[in-house]
Design a protein around this motif. Structure first.
Motif, mmCIF file in Angstrom:
data_model
loop_
_atom_site.group_PDB
_atom_site.id
_atom_site.type_symbol
_atom_site.label_atom_id
_atom_site.label_comp_id
_atom_site.label_asym_id
_atom_site.label_seq_id
_atom_site.Cartn_x
_atom_site.Cartn_y
_atom_site.Cartn_z
ATOM 1 N N PRO A 3 4.232 -3.589 2.136
ATOM 2 C CA PRO A 3 3.702 -2.897 3.307
ATOM 3 C C PRO A 3 4.256 -3.433 4.622
ATOM 4 C CG PRO A 3 1.944 -3.312 1.754
ATOM 5 C CD PRO A 3 3.176 -4.025 1.238
ATOM 6 N N ALA A 4 4.562 -4.721 4.676
ATOM 7 C CA ALA A 4 5.092 -5.309 5.906
ATOM 8 C C ALA A 4 6.475 -4.746 6.241
ATOM 9 C CB ALA A 4 5.156 -6.828 5.768
ATOM 10 N N ASN A 5 7.193 -4.269 5.235
ATOM 11 C CA ASN A 5 8.543 -3.755 5.450
ATOM 12 C C ASN A 5 8.583 -2.268 5.758
ATOM 13 O OD1 ASN A 5 9.593 -6.278 4.943
ATOM 14 N ND2 ASN A 5 9.871 -5.889 2.776
ATOM 15 N N ILE A 6 7.452 -1.602 5.707
ATOM 16 C CA ILE A 6 7.427 -0.168 5.950
ATOM 17 C C ILE A 6 7.597 0.090 7.446
ATOM 18 C CG2 ILE A 6 6.003 1.906 5.889
ATOM 19 C CD1 ILE A 6 4.729 0.809 3.338
ATOM 20 N N ASN A 7 8.586 0.918 7.785
ATOM 21 C CA ASN A 7 8.820 1.285 9.166
ATOM 22 C C ASN A 7 8.050 2.576 9.448
ATOM 23 O OD1 ASN A 7 9.752 2.094 11.651
ATOM 24 N ND2 ASN A 7 11.875 1.583 11.229
ATOM 25 N N GLU A 8 6.899 2.441 10.074
ATOM 26 C CA GLU A 8 6.011 3.583 10.293
ATOM 27 C C GLU A 8 6.653 4.668 11.151
ATOM 28 O OE1 GLU A 8 2.132 2.461 11.663
ATOM 29 O OE2 GLU A 8 2.069 0.793 10.271
ATOM 30 N N LYS A 9 7.493 4.291 12.093
ATOM 31 C CA LYS A 9 8.101 5.281 12.978
ATOM 32 C C LYS A 9 9.053 6.207 12.230
ATOM 33 C CE LYS A 9 7.666 2.763 17.270
ATOM 34 N NZ LYS A 9 8.321 2.328 18.490
ATOM 35 N N ASN A 10 9.676 5.708 11.185
ATOM 36 C CA ASN A 10 10.625 6.517 10.431
ATOM 37 C C ASN A 10 10.007 7.183 9.213
ATOM 38 O OD1 ASN A 10 12.855 6.092 12.104
ATOM 39 N ND2 ASN A 10 13.233 4.104 11.159
ATOM 40 N N MET A 11 8.834 6.736 8.821
ATOM 41 C CA MET A 11 8.206 7.285 7.635
ATOM 42 C C MET A 11 7.738 8.715 7.907
ATOM 43 S SD MET A 11 4.940 5.867 5.499
ATOM 44 C CE MET A 11 5.760 4.444 4.839
ATOM 45 N N PHE A 12 8.191 9.631 7.104
ATOM 46 C CA PHE A 12 7.800 11.040 7.208
ATOM 47 C C PHE A 12 8.132 11.636 8.577
ATOM 48 C CE2 PHE A 12 4.436 9.266 4.241
ATOM 49 C CZ PHE A 12 5.082 9.653 3.085
ATOM 50 N N LYS A 40 -10.825 15.193 -0.827
ATOM 51 C CA LYS A 40 -12.278 15.294 -1.026
ATOM 52 C C LYS A 40 -12.943 13.933 -1.107
ATOM 53 C CE LYS A 40 -12.175 19.864 -3.054
ATOM 54 N NZ LYS A 40 -12.310 20.698 -4.235
ATOM 55 N N ASN A 41 -12.232 12.945 -1.667
ATOM 56 C CA ASN A 41 -12.769 11.589 -1.768
ATOM 57 C C ASN A 41 -12.512 10.759 -0.513
ATOM 58 O OD1 ASN A 41 -13.693 12.123 -4.353
ATOM 59 N ND2 ASN A 41 -11.861 11.306 -5.334
ATOM 60 N N GLN A 42 -11.911 11.380 0.522
ATOM 61 C CA GLN A 42 -11.590 10.713 1.782
ATOM 62 C C GLN A 42 -10.672 9.501 1.590
ATOM 63 O OE1 GLN A 42 -12.375 11.470 5.140
ATOM 64 N NE2 GLN A 42 -12.915 13.454 4.283
ATOM 65 N N GLU A 43 -9.846 9.537 0.548
ATOM 66 C CA GLU A 43 -8.861 8.471 0.365
ATOM 67 C C GLU A 43 -7.752 8.604 1.393
ATOM 68 O OE1 GLU A 43 -7.807 7.333 -3.682
ATOM 69 O OE2 GLU A 43 -9.401 8.673 -4.375
ATOM 70 N N ILE A 44 -7.546 9.814 1.888
ATOM 71 C CA ILE A 44 -6.641 10.076 3.002
ATOM 72 C C ILE A 44 -7.492 10.728 4.076
ATOM 73 C CG2 ILE A 44 -4.661 11.427 3.821
ATOM 74 C CD1 ILE A 44 -3.479 11.176 1.017
ATOM 75 N N TYR A 45 -7.462 10.154 5.267
ATOM 76 C CA TYR A 45 -8.280 10.679 6.352
ATOM 77 C C TYR A 45 -7.925 12.138 6.617
ATOM 78 C CZ TYR A 45 -10.328 11.458 10.882
ATOM 79 O OH TYR A 45 -11.063 11.983 11.910
ATOM 80 N N ASN A 46 -8.950 12.969 6.782
ATOM 81 C CA ASN A 46 -8.746 14.389 7.043
ATOM 82 C C ASN A 46 -10.002 14.976 7.646
ATOM 83 O OD1 ASN A 46 -10.354 16.077 4.836
ATOM 84 N ND2 ASN A 46 -9.595 14.207 3.851
ATOM 85 N N LYS A 47 -9.851 16.151 8.201
ATOM 86 C CA LYS A 47 -10.976 16.948 8.697
ATOM 87 C C LYS A 47 -10.823 18.335 8.112
ATOM 88 C CE LYS A 47 -13.165 14.308 11.642
ATOM 89 N NZ LYS A 47 -14.550 13.992 11.550
ATOM 90 N N LYS A 48 -11.912 18.904 7.690
ATOM 91 C CA LYS A 48 -11.887 20.262 7.185
ATOM 92 C C LYS A 48 -12.352 21.179 8.304
ATOM 93 C CE LYS A 48 -12.827 22.892 3.054
ATOM 94 N NZ LYS A 48 -13.532 22.961 1.786
ATOM 95 N N VAL A 64 -0.338 5.310 2.122
ATOM 96 C CA VAL A 64 0.843 4.751 1.457
ATOM 97 C C VAL A 64 0.858 3.226 1.623
ATOM 98 C CG1 VAL A 64 3.369 4.623 1.526
ATOM 99 C CG2 VAL A 64 2.221 6.847 1.630
ATOM 100 N N LYS A 65 0.561 2.750 2.818
ATOM 101 C CA LYS A 65 0.571 1.305 3.054
ATOM 102 C C LYS A 65 -0.494 0.592 2.212
ATOM 103 C CE LYS A 65 0.939 -0.183 7.239
ATOM 104 N NZ LYS A 65 0.747 -0.329 8.689
#
Length: 68
Positions: A3-12, A40-48, A64-65
């Protein structure tokens, strides 16, 4: 990659700040059923909003991190 090596600015970077369920599936290379389970389990933040899920890209990156 840790996770420390993940470049958030370039991800997706080719995805908008708010993604759809279909885009989430592409991003994580997962099926529709599993995508809805994560939401549905809120494992990824979302709003319906109405019948649609609004998924902030940063929520996908955080997922992902956490699971790297």
């Amino acid at each position: 990659m840790s996770p420390a090596n993940i470049n958030e600015k370039n991800m997706f970077r080719n995805y908008p700040d708010i993604v759809t369920v279909s885009q989430l599936q592409e991003m994580l290379n997962i099926g529709r059923t599993y995508a809805y389970k994560l939401l549905k389990n809120q494992e990824i933040y979302n709003k319906k909003v109405g019948k649609e899920y609004k998924i902030p890209k940063i929520g996908v990156i955080e997922y992902v991190k956490r699971n790297e």
